[in-house]
Design a protein around this motif. Sequence first.
Motif, mmCIF file in Angstrom:
data_model
loop_
_atom_site.group_PDB
_atom_site.id
_atom_site.type_symbol
_atom_site.label_atom_id
_atom_site.label_comp_id
_atom_site.label_asym_id
_atom_site.label_seq_id
_atom_site.Cartn_x
_atom_site.Cartn_y
_atom_site.Cartn_z
ATOM 1 N N HIS A 140 0.815 -1.210 0.000
ATOM 2 C CA HIS A 140 0.000 0.000 0.000
ATOM 3 C C HIS A 140 0.856 1.270 0.000
ATOM 4 O O HIS A 140 0.459 2.283 -0.582
ATOM 5 N N ASP A 141 2.009 1.234 0.644
ATOM 6 C CA ASP A 141 2.855 2.429 0.690
ATOM 7 C C ASP A 141 3.519 2.710 -0.653
ATOM 8 O O ASP A 141 3.535 3.854 -1.119
ATOM 9 N N LEU A 142 4.080 1.678 -1.279
ATOM 10 C CA LEU A 142 4.878 1.880 -2.486
ATOM 11 C C LEU A 142 4.096 1.588 -3.758
ATOM 12 O O LEU A 142 3.920 2.451 -4.611
ATOM 13 N N PHE A 143 3.618 0.347 -3.895
ATOM 14 C CA PHE A 143 3.046 -0.085 -5.167
ATOM 15 C C PHE A 143 1.674 0.519 -5.440
ATOM 16 O O PHE A 143 1.267 0.637 -6.598
ATOM 17 N N LEU A 144 0.946 0.895 -4.391
ATOM 18 C CA LEU A 144 -0.358 1.527 -4.579
ATOM 19 C C LEU A 144 -0.404 2.944 -4.022
ATOM 20 O O LEU A 144 -1.458 3.580 -4.078
ATOM 21 N N GLY A 145 0.725 3.432 -3.482
ATOM 22 C CA GLY A 145 0.711 4.725 -2.818
ATOM 23 C C GLY A 145 1.530 5.808 -3.475
ATOM 24 O O GLY A 145 1.159 6.982 -3.429
ATOM 25 N N CYS A 146 2.667 5.438 -4.098
ATOM 26 C CA CYS A 146 3.484 6.491 -4.725
ATOM 27 C C CYS A 146 4.199 6.016 -5.987
ATOM 28 O O CYS A 146 4.219 6.728 -6.992
ATOM 29 N N PHE A 147 4.768 4.816 -5.997
ATOM 30 C CA PHE A 147 5.534 4.384 -7.162
ATOM 31 C C PHE A 147 4.649 4.204 -8.395
ATOM 32 O O PHE A 147 5.100 4.432 -9.522
ATOM 33 N N ASN A 148 3.407 3.779 -8.203
ATOM 34 C CA ASN A 148 2.516 3.630 -9.360
ATOM 35 C C ASN A 148 2.207 4.981 -10.001
ATOM 36 O O ASN A 148 1.971 5.066 -11.209
ATOM 37 N N ASP A 157 1.032 -6.605 -9.489
ATOM 38 C CA ASP A 157 1.291 -6.265 -10.891
ATOM 39 C C ASP A 157 2.269 -5.096 -11.000
ATOM 40 O O ASP A 157 3.163 -5.100 -11.853
ATOM 41 N N VAL A 158 2.097 -4.088 -10.137
ATOM 42 C CA VAL A 158 3.014 -2.947 -10.147
ATOM 43 C C VAL A 158 4.418 -3.400 -9.753
ATOM 44 O O VAL A 158 5.417 -2.950 -10.332
ATOM 45 N N TRP A 159 4.504 -4.302 -8.786
ATOM 46 C CA TRP A 159 5.811 -4.834 -8.383
ATOM 47 C C TRP A 159 6.475 -5.568 -9.547
ATOM 48 O O TRP A 159 7.663 -5.388 -9.816
ATOM 49 N N HIS A 160 5.716 -6.402 -10.249
ATOM 50 C CA HIS A 160 6.269 -7.099 -11.410
ATOM 51 C C HIS A 160 6.740 -6.109 -12.470
ATOM 52 O O HIS A 160 7.782 -6.311 -13.104
ATOM 53 N N MET A 161 5.994 -5.048 -12.648
ATOM 54 C CA MET A 161 6.365 -4.042 -13.641
ATOM 55 C C MET A 161 7.684 -3.368 -13.265
ATOM 56 O O MET A 161 8.552 -3.134 -14.120
ATOM 57 N N ILE A 173 15.347 4.241 -12.477
ATOM 58 C CA ILE A 173 16.309 3.214 -12.076
ATOM 59 C C ILE A 173 16.496 3.239 -10.557
ATOM 60 O O ILE A 173 16.616 2.186 -9.908
ATOM 61 N N MET A 174 16.499 4.420 -9.968
ATOM 62 C CA MET A 174 16.572 4.522 -8.509
ATOM 63 C C MET A 174 15.335 3.907 -7.872
ATOM 64 O O MET A 174 15.417 3.263 -6.819
ATOM 65 N N LEU A 175 14.184 4.086 -8.499
ATOM 66 C CA LEU A 175 12.948 3.463 -8.015
ATOM 67 C C LEU A 175 13.095 1.945 -7.979
ATOM 68 O O LEU A 175 12.686 1.285 -7.019
ATOM 69 N N LYS A 176 13.704 1.392 -9.030
ATOM 70 C CA LYS A 176 13.942 -0.054 -9.081
ATOM 71 C C LYS A 176 14.914 -0.490 -7.980
ATOM 72 O O LYS A 176 14.695 -1.506 -7.300
ATOM 73 N N ASN A 177 15.988 0.261 -7.765
ATOM 74 C CA ASN A 177 16.967 -0.097 -6.741
ATOM 75 C C ASN A 177 16.352 -0.065 -5.344
ATOM 76 O O ASN A 177 16.634 -0.933 -4.506
ATOM 77 N N ILE A 178 15.528 0.940 -5.076
ATOM 78 C CA ILE A 178 14.858 1.035 -3.770
ATOM 79 C C ILE A 178 13.934 -0.157 -3.562
ATOM 80 O O ILE A 178 13.925 -0.788 -2.494
ATOM 81 N N THR A 179 13.162 -0.484 -4.585
ATOM 82 C CA THR A 179 12.227 -1.605 -4.482
ATOM 83 C C THR A 179 12.967 -2.913 -4.245
ATOM 84 O O THR A 179 12.530 -3.754 -3.453
ATOM 85 N N ASP A 180 14.094 -3.105 -4.924
ATOM 86 C CA ASP A 180 14.865 -4.339 -4.761
ATOM 87 C C ASP A 180 15.307 -4.538 -3.316
ATOM 88 O O ASP A 180 15.259 -5.652 -2.784
ATOM 89 N N ILE A 181 15.738 -3.458 -2.670
ATOM 90 C CA ILE A 181 16.243 -3.588 -1.301
ATOM 91 C C ILE A 181 15.104 -3.818 -0.315
ATOM 92 O O ILE A 181 15.168 -4.716 0.529
ATOM 93 N N VAL A 182 14.042 -3.029 -0.407
ATOM 94 C CA VAL A 182 12.984 -3.121 0.607
ATOM 95 C C VAL A 182 12.170 -4.409 0.471
ATOM 96 O O VAL A 182 11.516 -4.832 1.427
ATOM 97 N N THR A 183 12.192 -5.060 -0.701
ATOM 98 C CA THR A 183 11.459 -6.316 -0.865
ATOM 99 C C THR A 183 12.340 -7.541 -0.655
ATOM 100 O O THR A 183 11.851 -8.668 -0.746
ATOM 101 N N ALA A 184 13.619 -7.345 -0.361
ATOM 102 C CA ALA A 184 14.533 -8.475 -0.199
ATOM 103 C C ALA A 184 14.270 -9.204 1.118
ATOM 104 O O ALA A 184 13.975 -8.573 2.134
ATOM 105 N N PRO A 185 14.394 -10.538 1.133
ATOM 106 C CA PRO A 185 14.216 -11.291 2.381
ATOM 107 C C PRO A 185 15.418 -11.198 3.306
ATOM 108 O O PRO A 185 15.309 -11.475 4.495
ATOM 109 N N PRO A 223 1.869 11.776 0.314
ATOM 110 C CA PRO A 223 2.202 11.417 1.699
ATOM 111 C C PRO A 223 2.994 10.116 1.816
ATOM 112 O O PRO A 223 3.865 9.992 2.682
ATOM 113 N N LYS A 224 2.721 9.143 0.933
ATOM 114 C CA LYS A 224 3.447 7.877 1.011
ATOM 115 C C LYS A 224 4.917 8.040 0.637
ATOM 116 O O LYS A 224 5.744 7.199 0.989
ATOM 117 N N HIS A 225 5.264 9.112 -0.091
ATOM 118 C CA HIS A 225 6.676 9.398 -0.326
ATOM 119 C C HIS A 225 7.389 9.676 0.999
ATOM 120 O O HIS A 225 8.559 9.310 1.176
#
Length: 426
Positions: free
Chosen positions: A83-91, A144-148, A172-184, A215-217
């Motif tokens: 909700h914060d990233l994929f539906l709140g600001c990155f989309n 779907d937004v995450w896959h994109m 590209i920075m958006l992709k790098n941020i997503t990679d880190i915060v979604t990592a296990p 706000p989600k930013h």
Amino acid sequence: MAGLVENFSTHQYFSRYCYTTLSDFRRTPLQDCEMRHQDTYEQDLLGCLNSGKPTRGVKTSTIFNDLQYFQLFELGMPPCLAHDLFLGCFNYDIMLVFRRFIRNKLVGEKYLQSRLNYLLKKFELNSKISLNLNKKCVTSKAIDVWHMIQIIPLLLLKLTRLHEDPAFKLIIMLKNITDIVTAPLISSRQVAMLKLEISHYLEIRSSLFMSPLRPKHHYLSHYHHLILHYGPLMQFSTLSGERKHSYFKTALRHAGNYKNVLKLCSERHQYLQAYLSADKQRFNEKIIYEGTMRTCEDLNKNEKQLMELFNCYGENFKYTDSGICLGTTIKVGYCLFMEHDEFEDLFYIIMIHGIILNDTTDDIFVYGDKISASYFTEMGIPVVQDHSTEDVNCVNLKDLPDITPLKLYRCQENTYLFNSHAIPRK
């Protein structure tokens, strides 16, 4: 349920983590501000009860305050990435960047859509995304937004004229941020990188576009210390719950029976649980075979010699090309991360040639070529080193830090690695 204001877009004290105001955040998004904690929350709650109006974002008490050992602002509210990233600001940001590219005639809308469909199918991502540039955001589900986001570097890989546009660096920075915060698995070094990347991202985003930051930013700017408190934030994501909702919605649509919704959903769900538990494989850590299962008698001469070299030859071993381990599909042609070199400039992966199961110990092995790869920071994707194939290796899955598969992608005489999240680091 938390007793806080719900309207993030208009209320001044919108943040769950600090006392910044909406106007201050949009004027200076990187400012330091006072953090919320339990003592200040109790003062705000007292002021709210006395005045009958919301006080600094607190509008009422919460039922959780009745719990003896629970404190709302002492590790009581982990964020939800979906909700914060994929539906709140990155989309929203993705659509802003794509519109800028098309407006500047750097790429066409049809090219983006066709390329997007091709990559989603190639990497077996079960998503359907329709780009409608007349809308403010990507109107799809969070997954779907995450896959994109995962395929964005490959989506724009061939468009070299985009690389000079500052918006390309932003995405590209958006992709790098997503990679880190979604990592296990997230190291302290990656947390420091995340903090720096988010600061640069918010700075470039606010300078490039007239559209104000959402706000989600601001929530994103707290993620580095939230990871230090909670650990990897992906474990708190609501994506699994959303998938369960999707199952019930699909069941209702197919049945067309809305007279007793609760009974229908409970019955269908119970049938599903019984089906999944029937073969006793649901919570089993053993591999579930998808391909042909072979024994030592089915191996050819070269395979026998190789298995003897790895001490994986005998009646207690079985061999296959594809299987599912702990919900993750592993098959021939996929790659798995092994380790970094001494300076973490390079890392090593194993390109799978086969999968081995020891029936006696239940250990699962993969064997294949050991390949070196490096980080292509400018594009947000790893690239395989030329002529980097080393000797054939065999590793136990238990010895690998992460068994999420990496997939090879050949383009413009280079081989890239498609990764769904950040590579583990020390």
